[in-house]
Scaffold this active site. Sequence first.
Site, mmCIF file in Angstrom:
data_model
loop_
_atom_site.group_PDB
_atom_site.id
_atom_site.type_symbol
_atom_site.label_atom_id
_atom_site.label_comp_id
_atom_site.label_asym_id
_atom_site.label_seq_id
_atom_site.Cartn_x
_atom_site.Cartn_y
_atom_site.Cartn_z
ATOM 1 N N ARG A 35 -1.958 -15.613 54.767
ATOM 2 C CA ARG A 35 -1.018 -14.901 55.154
ATOM 3 C C ARG A 35 -1.169 -13.458 54.853
ATOM 4 O O ARG A 35 -0.772 -12.644 55.716
ATOM 5 C CB ARG A 35 0.291 -15.540 54.622
ATOM 6 C CG ARG A 35 0.778 -16.849 55.061
ATOM 7 C CD ARG A 35 1.694 -17.549 54.215
ATOM 8 N NE ARG A 35 2.324 -18.591 54.933
ATOM 9 C CZ ARG A 35 3.148 -19.681 54.069
ATOM 10 N NH1 ARG A 35 3.266 -19.371 52.803
ATOM 11 N NH2 ARG A 35 3.228 -20.794 54.615
ATOM 12 N N GLU B 270 0.878 -20.117 59.663
ATOM 13 C CA GLU B 270 0.770 -19.714 58.344
ATOM 14 C C GLU B 270 2.425 -19.657 58.045
ATOM 15 O O GLU B 270 2.642 -18.756 57.580
ATOM 16 C CB GLU B 270 0.031 -18.506 58.240
ATOM 17 C CG GLU B 270 -1.261 -18.624 58.802
ATOM 18 C CD GLU B 270 -2.001 -19.554 58.038
ATOM 19 O OE1 GLU B 270 -1.772 -20.158 57.015
ATOM 20 O OE2 GLU B 270 -3.280 -19.928 58.676
#
Length: 401
Positions: free
Chosen positions: A260, A380
């Site tokens: 991320r 994500e």
Amino acid sequence: MSAPSAAKLPPFDPADPLGLDDLLDPEDLAIRDTVRAWATDRVLPHIAEWYERGELPVIRELARELGGLGALGMSLTGYGCAGATAVQYGLACLELEAADSGIRSLVSVQGSLAMYAIHRYGSDEQKQRWLPAMAAGEIIGCFGLTEPDHGSDPAGMRMYAKRDGGDWVLNGRKMWITNGSVAGVAVVWARTDDAEGGIRGFLVPADTPGFSAPEIRHKWSLRASVTSELVLDDVRLPADAVLPGVSGLRGPLSCLSHARYGIVWGSMGAARASFESALSYATSREQFGRPIGGFQLTQAKLADMALELHKGILLAHHLGRRMDAGRLRAEQISFGKLNNVREAIEICRTARTVLGANGISLEYPVMRHATNLESVLTYEGTVEMHQLVLGKALTGLDAFR
């Protein structure tokens, strides 16, 4: 001391209106420029065709070239990895996604998910076996967590690993797996009855009997990227296929945090490419006898896009410095992912309006980036999940269940 006179100030740079390059040292700039030059030469001339065809035909060749640049697992140390800073890795992600989100996804899954899992939680033997070849791009990896019925709630996964003598036998499916069909090794997370911790990570060589990775077709986003299903049908693995350094969801979630972080930067690359396309178009496209960039409404759009773009890059820089200092929390990564991807999509949509009908053409990058970011927004961690992460951090109250 008096303030410097206007004559001594550097000129305003539309490409860097806040002077953010001043935050970078020469090595940072060299890495950024190297990745940008590679993407300009190797990706941009072909990406519209790859996207239109819905394939990435030279993925293995690109992986080896990215390995040669040191871009695979670049923030990891040893085993052929570059040992770059978090900021340098972020700059690379930005430049790769300015070319296409699919290229950045290739690098993120390779380095921040598959390699990171092995590097952080693998045995010495596992690291020696896989990481040098993965860093060189000779072996591509994938990361199997999401399932057809379990995305935001990975604790409900159905992939199951049971002991059989000294071996493990895995059964189940994973879905929406980047690099899956071309991977030489898959990091697969599965439920177990192991008393030491229910969820474990397994390294599954792609040639293991019972393992297959059919490619997912008919995508309208991330088209220049390999996306697959993983099917494990009585896949038998030796005991040393287990990642020994972690059990439970802490393992995969820590890998996701690392990935991320790259998205925080990468999304700003897609936004930058779209903004630059709109700015160039606005200064050359004429209507009513003058460039459309000379009209107030167009200038307002350009100003707002520039504002959010460079605020997002500044946020990415800040998070990168915190990561390099060992002070970056998962909640802060959620802050960056939530803000930057949302703003990147809005920049792309606004850029499309500046280009008018031309904005939907693959002759320009804007619509391609906009559709790619629809996937980046979801994977994500969806918008809603990151909102709840921040909501829990702010209130101390868990609203997930």
